[in-house]
Write an enzyme that holds these catalytic residues in place. Structure first.
Site, PDB file in Angstrom:
ATOM      1  N   GLY A   1     -40.054 -11.821  44.231  1.00 54.10           N
ATOM      2  CA  GLY A   1     -38.737 -11.542  44.797  1.00 54.10           C
ATOM      3  C   GLY A   1     -37.613 -12.243  44.058  1.00 54.10           C
TER       4      GLY A   1
ATOM      5  N   LEU B   1     -34.984 -10.634  42.939  1.00 46.98           N
ATOM      6  CA  LEU B   1     -35.152  -9.713  41.807  1.00 46.98           C
ATOM      7  C   LEU B   1     -33.965  -9.721  40.846  1.00 46.98           C
ATOM      8  CD1 LEU B   1     -36.584  -6.706  43.838  1.00 46.98           C
ATOM      9  CD2 LEU B   1     -37.860  -8.490  42.616  1.00 46.98           C
TER      10      LEU B   1
ATOM     11  N   GLY C   1     -35.098  -8.071  34.856  1.00 44.07           N
ATOM     12  CA  GLY C   1     -36.463  -8.146  34.312  1.00 44.07           C
ATOM     13  C   GLY C   1     -37.444  -7.434  35.232  1.00 44.07           C
ATOM     14  N   HIS C   2     -37.351  -7.746  36.533  1.00 46.70           N
ATOM     15  CA  HIS C   2     -38.221  -7.067  37.506  1.00 46.70           C
ATOM     16  C   HIS C   2     -37.927  -5.563  37.537  1.00 46.70           C
ATOM     17  CE1 HIS C   2     -37.750 -11.181  39.487  1.00 46.70           C
ATOM     18  NE2 HIS C   2     -39.064 -11.102  39.355  1.00 46.70           N
TER      19      HIS C   2
HETATM   20  P1  AMP Z   1     -42.002 -13.255  39.254  1.00 48.27           P
HETATM   21  O1  AMP Z   1     -41.216 -12.683  40.402  1.00 48.27           O
HETATM   22  O2  AMP Z   1     -41.283 -14.326  38.501  1.00 48.27           O
HETATM   23  O3  AMP Z   1     -43.413 -13.611  39.648  1.00 48.27           O
HETATM   24  O4  AMP Z   1     -42.140 -12.067  38.209  1.00 48.27           O
HETATM   25  C1  AMP Z   1     -42.678 -10.815  38.567  1.00 48.27           C
HETATM   26  C2  AMP Z   1     -42.920 -10.021  37.311  1.00 48.27           C
HETATM   27  O5  AMP Z   1     -41.681  -9.851  36.598  1.00 48.27           O
HETATM   28  C3  AMP Z   1     -43.873 -10.726  36.334  1.00 48.27           C
HETATM   29  O6  AMP Z   1     -44.729  -9.755  35.752  1.00 48.27           O
HETATM   30  C4  AMP Z   1     -42.935 -11.329  35.329  1.00 48.27           C
HETATM   31  O7  AMP Z   1     -43.525 -11.512  34.061  1.00 48.27           O
HETATM   32  C5  AMP Z   1     -41.854 -10.271  35.259  1.00 48.27           C
HETATM   33  N1  AMP Z   1     -40.609 -10.839  34.725  1.00 48.27           N
HETATM   34  C6  AMP Z   1     -39.985 -11.971  35.125  1.00 48.27           C
HETATM   35  N2  AMP Z   1     -38.902 -12.212  34.360  1.00 48.27           N
HETATM   36  C7  AMP Z   1     -38.841 -11.208  33.444  1.00 48.27           C
HETATM   37  C8  AMP Z   1     -37.952 -10.878  32.374  1.00 48.27           C
HETATM   38  N3  AMP Z   1     -36.892 -11.637  32.087  1.00 48.27           N
HETATM   39  N4  AMP Z   1     -38.200  -9.769  31.649  1.00 48.27           N
HETATM   40  C9  AMP Z   1     -39.272  -8.970  31.943  1.00 48.27           C
HETATM   41  N5  AMP Z   1     -40.144  -9.227  32.944  1.00 48.27           N
HETATM   42  C10 AMP Z   1     -39.934 -10.325  33.685  1.00 48.27           C
END
Ligand code: AMP
Length: 272
Positions: free
Chosen positions: A22, A24, A27-28
């Site tokens: 979350g 978000l 990237g997400h």
């Molecule tokens: P998190 O909410 O941080 O657990 O991330 C969820 C998903 O989003 C994971 O697969 C992360 O690698 C991806 N993610 C997080 N930050 C980025 C970003 N800047 N660019 C691309 N994917 C991302």
């Protein structure tokens, strides 16, 4: 969630799945857009997973804003959002974990010893609950993608893992929910991670192949910014994550730096 997924599968739909914690950001959202393209039914999970945080880490402080997340997801057009309570995934008798033997002994796993056990466990649980055909992960968390791919192979999950490039702010800082911890001065220091990766590639372009020399240059650059505390800088094999001495062909440079309270990570594949 089980009956939703069973129904979609029964209709012959391809389920794509983006697990998140979350808060978000773009990237997400980029993963969700790819998920939508690749599948028929897009499922998002939002769950701040306690088992991947060690004692003294930021589980309590981790930023949360479910209403805003749901608003952003509405714009993308997901078919389901799975957002369980902590007790629904981990009741008081919970006792089964998924633990990889080697990949966690590198990079982030060294200072975060329970982290990848928590990641592998929750992703297994989510895979069993959501029953996706495809799941998407960001390359920003390079080691996480390696762990998930290995786990899927070792445990025979019938799920295609797709990784997607890191989405960055205009100045190159990798987007992260944890960037919200940064003060404006620390936000300036946070750019040192990406700058050090760019510097490394420049050195390689000029013929420098010695990992030690590249790491020294990156260390010096990051230390020149206030409020930075390097956790690790590693030049390693992109598959095994074992450190290498020289950059010959595509080589992973990965780093983690504490900038104030924020534990920030970034990486780049160095190419010769
Ligand atoms: P998190 O909410 O941080 O657990 O991330 C969820 C998903 O989003 C994971 O697969 C992360 O690698 C991806 N993610 C997080 N930050 C980025 C970003 N800047 N660019 C691309 N994917 C991302």
């Amino acid at each position: 969630m089980h009956s939703f997924s069973d129904r979609e599968r029964g209709l012959g739909k391809v389920i794509s799945f983006v697990p998140t914690m979350g808060f978000l950001h773009e990237g997400h959202l980029s993963l969700m857009r790819i998920g939508k393209e690749r599948g028929d039914t897009l499922v998002i999970s939002i769950f701040v997973n306690p088992s991947q945080f060690g004692p003294g880490e930021d589980f309590e402080a981790y930023p949360r804003d479910l209403d805003k997340d749901l608003e952003l997801i509405k714009h993308i057009g997901a078919d389901a959002v799975f957002s369980p309570e902590r007790d629904e995934l981990y009741d008081e008798r919970f006792q089964t974990y998924v633990q990889l033997e080697k990949l966690p002994d590198h990079l982030c796993g060294i200072t975060r010893p329970v982290h990848f056990r928590g990641v592998a466990t929750v992703v297994s649980k989510l895979f069993n609950i959501v029953k996706p055909h495809i799941s998407l992960f960001g390359e920003k968390d390079f080691q996480q993608v390696a762990v998930i791919r290995q786990m899927v192979k070792d445990l025979n999950f019938d799920i295609a893992i797709i990784s997607a490039p890191t989405i960055r702010e205009d100045d190159g800082l990798a987007m992260s929910s944890r960037n919200t911890y940064l003060t404006s001065e620390q936000r300036h220091s946070a750019i040192s991670l990406y700058r050090s990766l760019q510097k490394a590639q420049e050195l390689v372009n000029r013929g420098q192949k010695e990992a030690k020399t590249i790491v020294e240059a990156a260390t010096e650059l990051i230390n020149s910014y206030p409020d930075t505390d390097i956790d690790y800088i590693s030049i390693c094999d992109p598959e095994t994550l074992d450190a290498v001495n020289t950059v010959n062909g595509p080589t992973l440079m990965a780093l983690a730096v504490n900038v104030g309270k924020a534990h920030l990570i970034d990486n780049m594949i160095l190419t010769t």
